[in-house]
Scaffold this motif. Structure first.
Motif, PDB file in Angstrom:
ATOM      1  N   ALA A   5      -1.186  -1.919   4.293  1.00 26.50           N
ATOM      2  CA  ALA A   5       0.017  -1.573   3.529  1.00 26.50           C
ATOM      3  C   ALA A   5       0.125  -2.443   2.282  1.00 26.50           C
ATOM      4  CB  ALA A   5       1.262  -1.726   4.403  1.00 26.50           C
ATOM      5  N   PHE A   6      -0.116  -3.736   2.431  1.00 27.54           N
ATOM      6  CA  PHE A   6      -0.099  -4.610   1.267  1.00 27.54           C
ATOM      7  C   PHE A   6      -1.180  -4.194   0.267  1.00 27.54           C
ATOM      8  CE2 PHE A   6       2.538  -7.664   3.541  1.00 27.54           C
ATOM      9  CZ  PHE A   6       3.321  -8.149   2.508  1.00 27.54           C
ATOM     10  N   VAL A  11      -2.658  -2.004  -4.944  1.00 31.74           N
ATOM     11  CA  VAL A  11      -3.396  -1.020  -5.750  1.00 31.74           C
ATOM     12  C   VAL A  11      -2.426  -0.245  -6.640  1.00 31.74           C
ATOM     13  CG1 VAL A  11      -4.735   1.130  -5.638  1.00 31.74           C
ATOM     14  CG2 VAL A  11      -5.390  -0.822  -4.223  1.00 31.74           C
ATOM     15  N   ILE A  12      -1.314   0.195  -6.081  1.00 30.79           N
ATOM     16  CA  ILE A  12      -0.308   0.898  -6.886  1.00 30.79           C
ATOM     17  C   ILE A  12       0.192  -0.004  -8.002  1.00 30.79           C
ATOM     18  CG2 ILE A  12       2.020   1.887  -6.843  1.00 30.79           C
ATOM     19  CD1 ILE A  12       1.350   2.868  -3.968  1.00 30.79           C
ATOM     20  N   HIS A 113       7.477 -10.961   6.639  1.00 23.21           N
ATOM     21  CA  HIS A 113       6.376 -11.411   7.503  1.00 23.21           C
ATOM     22  C   HIS A 113       6.425 -12.929   7.703  1.00 23.21           C
ATOM     23  CE1 HIS A 113       4.878  -7.390   6.692  1.00 23.21           C
ATOM     24  NE2 HIS A 113       4.126  -7.545   7.772  1.00 23.21           N
ATOM     25  N   TYR A 114       6.772 -13.634   6.650  1.00 26.67           N
ATOM     26  CA  TYR A 114       6.943 -15.089   6.732  1.00 26.67           C
ATOM     27  C   TYR A 114       7.997 -15.438   7.787  1.00 26.67           C
ATOM     28  CZ  TYR A 114       9.333 -19.407   5.480  1.00 26.67           C
ATOM     29  OH  TYR A 114       9.964 -20.615   5.537  1.00 26.67           O
ATOM     30  N   ASP A 150      -0.381 -16.517   4.859  1.00 23.96           N
ATOM     31  CA  ASP A 150      -0.986 -17.298   3.767  1.00 23.96           C
ATOM     32  C   ASP A 150      -1.867 -16.415   2.887  1.00 23.96           C
ATOM     33  OD1 ASP A 150       0.132 -19.573   4.883  1.00 23.96           O
ATOM     34  OD2 ASP A 150      -1.750 -20.323   5.727  1.00 23.96           O
ATOM     35  N   LEU A 151      -2.722 -15.642   3.520  1.00 17.22           N
ATOM     36  CA  LEU A 151      -3.651 -14.775   2.791  1.00 17.22           C
ATOM     37  C   LEU A 151      -2.901 -13.788   1.903  1.00 17.22           C
ATOM     38  CD1 LEU A 151      -6.487 -13.644   2.208  1.00 17.22           C
ATOM     39  CD2 LEU A 151      -6.197 -12.193   4.224  1.00 17.22           C
ATOM     40  N   LEU A 152      -1.857 -13.201   2.434  1.00 27.97           N
ATOM     41  CA  LEU A 152      -1.082 -12.243   1.640  1.00 27.97           C
ATOM     42  C   LEU A 152      -0.481 -12.927   0.421  1.00 27.97           C
ATOM     43  CD1 LEU A 152       0.621 -10.190   4.476  1.00 27.97           C
ATOM     44  CD2 LEU A 152      -1.306  -9.506   3.022  1.00 27.97           C
TER      45      LEU A 152
END
Length: 166
Positions: A5-6, A11-12, A113-114, A150-152
């Motif tokens: 989803a991220f 991309v959008i 998410h955090y 973290d990655l996001l």
């Protein structure tokens, strides 16, 4: 699923940014890149502390202090992010440029998410006892989730704040 989803949102975001680079650059100029850098450092530090706690849990070592420090470091992220949100809204910047909507969607989704990650880490800290393969697996899964947060952020920060192309 969350990473996908991220990925779709990013991309959008990138396609839209290609269509209006000046508009996105104007909006990004109003973001606090310095606070973004601090939040990057804070989340990476928190991730390292949580990983150290997980290792201590697996080896029957001291882990609560490391996990508590990881949660404390992670808490700084919320303070900074809420300050940014408040400042952006108070300045009347909610919706005045094309970047703002994407900023709130991407960082808001990340923030949700955090928050889940912080609750899960807090639940680990309140657990009694050490060790056990099942408990270690749960600890590992929550640590992995925290690293996903973290990655996001490592994707969102450069693309949104710094306008770096992925």
């Amino acid at each position: 699923m969350d990473i996908a989803a991220f990925g779709v949102f990013l991309v959008i975001f990138m396609v839209e940014r290609l269509g209006d680079p000046a508009g996105f650059a104007s909006g990004a100029a109003r973001l606090h890149a310095g606070l973004g850098w601090i939040n990057t450092f804070v989340l990476m530090t928190s991730g390292a502390l949580v990983a150290t706690a997980e290792n201590g849990f697996r080896t029957q070592g001291a882990w609560r202090c490391w996990l508590g420090a990881g949660i404390a470091a992670g808490s700084v992220f919320a303070v900074i992010k809420l300050f940014e949100y408040r400042e952006r809204i108070a300045a009347g910047a909610a919706g005045d440029d094309i970047l703002t909507g994407y900023y709130f969607v991407l960082t808001g989704l990340h923030f949700a998410h955090y928050l889940v990650g912080m609750v899960l880490l807090g639940m680990l800290l309140l657990r009694r006892g050490n060790g056990g393969s099942r408990r270690a697996s749960v600890f590992g899964a929550i640590t992995l989730y925290w690293h996903m947060v973290d990655l996001l952020w490592l994707l969102i920060f450069p693309v949104v704040y710094l306008q770096v192309a992925p």
